[in-house]
Design a protein around this motif. Structure first.
Motif, short mmCIF file in Angstrom:
data_model
loop_
_atom_site.label_atom_id
_atom_site.label_comp_id
_atom_site.label_asym_id
_atom_site.label_seq_id
_atom_site.Cartn_x
_atom_site.Cartn_y
_atom_site.Cartn_z
N GLU A 23 33.87 7.89 39.36
CA GLU A 23 33.54 9.32 39.42
C GLU A 23 32.03 9.50 39.35
N LYS A 24 31.49 10.33 40.27
CA LYS A 24 30.05 10.51 40.37
C LYS A 24 29.71 11.99 40.56
N GLU A 25 28.69 12.44 39.85
CA GLU A 25 28.25 13.83 39.93
C GLU A 25 27.54 14.07 41.26
N ARG A 26 27.91 15.20 41.92
CA ARG A 26 27.34 15.49 43.24
C ARG A 26 27.08 16.99 43.39
N LEU A 27 25.99 17.29 44.10
CA LEU A 27 25.73 18.63 44.61
C LEU A 27 26.07 18.64 46.09
N VAL A 28 26.78 19.67 46.53
CA VAL A 28 27.26 19.73 47.91
C VAL A 28 26.84 21.05 48.54
N ILE A 29 26.32 20.96 49.76
CA ILE A 29 25.97 22.15 50.53
C ILE A 29 26.80 22.16 51.80
N VAL A 30 27.45 23.27 52.06
CA VAL A 30 28.20 23.47 53.31
C VAL A 30 27.36 24.36 54.21
N THR A 31 27.02 23.85 55.37
CA THR A 31 26.28 24.63 56.36
C THR A 31 27.16 24.90 57.57
N GLU A 32 26.60 25.52 58.57
CA GLU A 32 27.37 25.84 59.77
C GLU A 32 27.75 24.61 60.57
N GLN A 33 26.95 23.54 60.47
CA GLN A 33 27.20 22.35 61.27
C GLN A 33 27.40 21.07 60.47
N SER A 34 27.11 21.09 59.16
CA SER A 34 27.12 19.84 58.40
C SER A 34 27.70 20.04 57.00
N LEU A 35 28.17 18.93 56.47
CA LEU A 35 28.55 18.83 55.06
C LEU A 35 27.55 17.89 54.40
N LEU A 36 26.71 18.42 53.53
CA LEU A 36 25.63 17.66 52.90
C LEU A 36 26.00 17.33 51.47
N VAL A 37 26.00 16.04 51.13
CA VAL A 37 26.36 15.57 49.79
C VAL A 37 25.12 14.93 49.17
#
Length: 284
Positions: A117-131
């Protein structure tokens, strides 16, 4: 006239001797008494602000302990201003021409193929999933994984499952995003705990969701799944992949982790080694 003056002087001396007999105080005692009176007057003249404040004692309500407060303070992401600084740092890494506009930001936990298990910040954009792998102690982004949403073909969600002979157990639900239906992990990849070429990524809720209600929306796994599904559908329609049927499937099924013993994951998850936390004199 001289006689009268001498008589008056003698009378004054006699009266002074009588006063000393009636008030037999030495000169030292009289001086001390005068100092006490002067000190009392000075204290009264001091403003109220100079007076030392009374000692305050804080009592916890009945039934409340400091354990939840202690757990909250251990997660560095809960320190005031930490999450805002992290969001400011990772949003600078969004490439608008490639990724598009930001749709949402999330605080989640990634679960790898060995149940780590690892802590992550995630951004959902119109074209990408950024982890993002972000160090909340040094305020530094250590790793960025960019997943083009038009490649996403499946999203599964449900309880975690393991092989029948596995010793590992995990409570809660997970969301797994697939982006290459045709490629399955090789035997070497599945048995390599450090492999990073898996054709999927798995998320679960962050532990702070149960500790702080203010973070519930940031850790909402269902809302995250719905946003990824909607964004992937739009990206797939705008940029279809040749030879692949358009559309993103959402499957309600167990999220399977093909791990059996997992001593490393059991120790790491039990001690929250995948999170930025205050760990006494050692730190994160």
């Amino acid at each position: 006239m001289m006689v009268d003056t001498d008589e008056e002087t003698a009378a004054a001396v006699t009266e002074g001797q009588i006063d000393q007999m009636e008030h037999p105080l030495s000169s030292v005692e009289m001086a001390e008494e005068a100092q006490d009176v002067s000190a009392t007057e000075d204290t009264k003249k001091q403003p109220e602000e100079s007076q030392p404040p009374p000692s305050a004692t804080i009592y916890l309500p009945d039934g409340e302990t400091t354990l939840p407060l202690f757990k909250m303070k251990r997660y560095l992401v809960l320190r005031p201003g930490t999450l805002n600084q992290a969001f400011a740092d990772i949003t600078k890494l969004v490439d608008v021409p490639t990724d598009g506009n930001i749709l949402g930001v999330w605080l989640l936990a990634e679960v790898d193929h060995w149940n780590n298990e690892k802590e992550r910040l995630v951004i959902v954009t119109e074209q990408s999933l950024l982890v993002f792998k972000y160090d909340f102690l040094m305020f530094n982004c250590e790793q960025l994984q960019r997943i083009p949403l038009h490649f996403v073909d499946r999203i599964s969600h449900g309880n975690f499952s393991f092989p029948k002979a596995a010793v590992l157990k995990r409570e809660g639900d997970g969301v797994r995003v697939f982006w290459d239906r045709q490629r399955e992990p090789t035997f070497t990849t599945r048995w390599n705990p450090f492999a990073t070429d898996m054709p999927f990524i798995t998320f679960t809720i962050h532990p702070v969701q149960a500790l702080c209600s203010a973070y519930s929306s940031l850790c909402d796994l269902v809302a995250f799944r719905d946003m990824v599904h909607e964004a992937a559908q739009k990206a797939s329609s705008a940029k279809p992949v040749p030879g692949r049927a358009n559309g993103v499937l959402v499957l309600s099924q167990p999220v399977h982790i093909d791990a059996y013993v997992g001593l490393m994951s059991s120790f790491g998850n039990g001690n929250r080694l995948g999170y930025s936390m205050a760990r006494g004199n050692i730190g994160y």
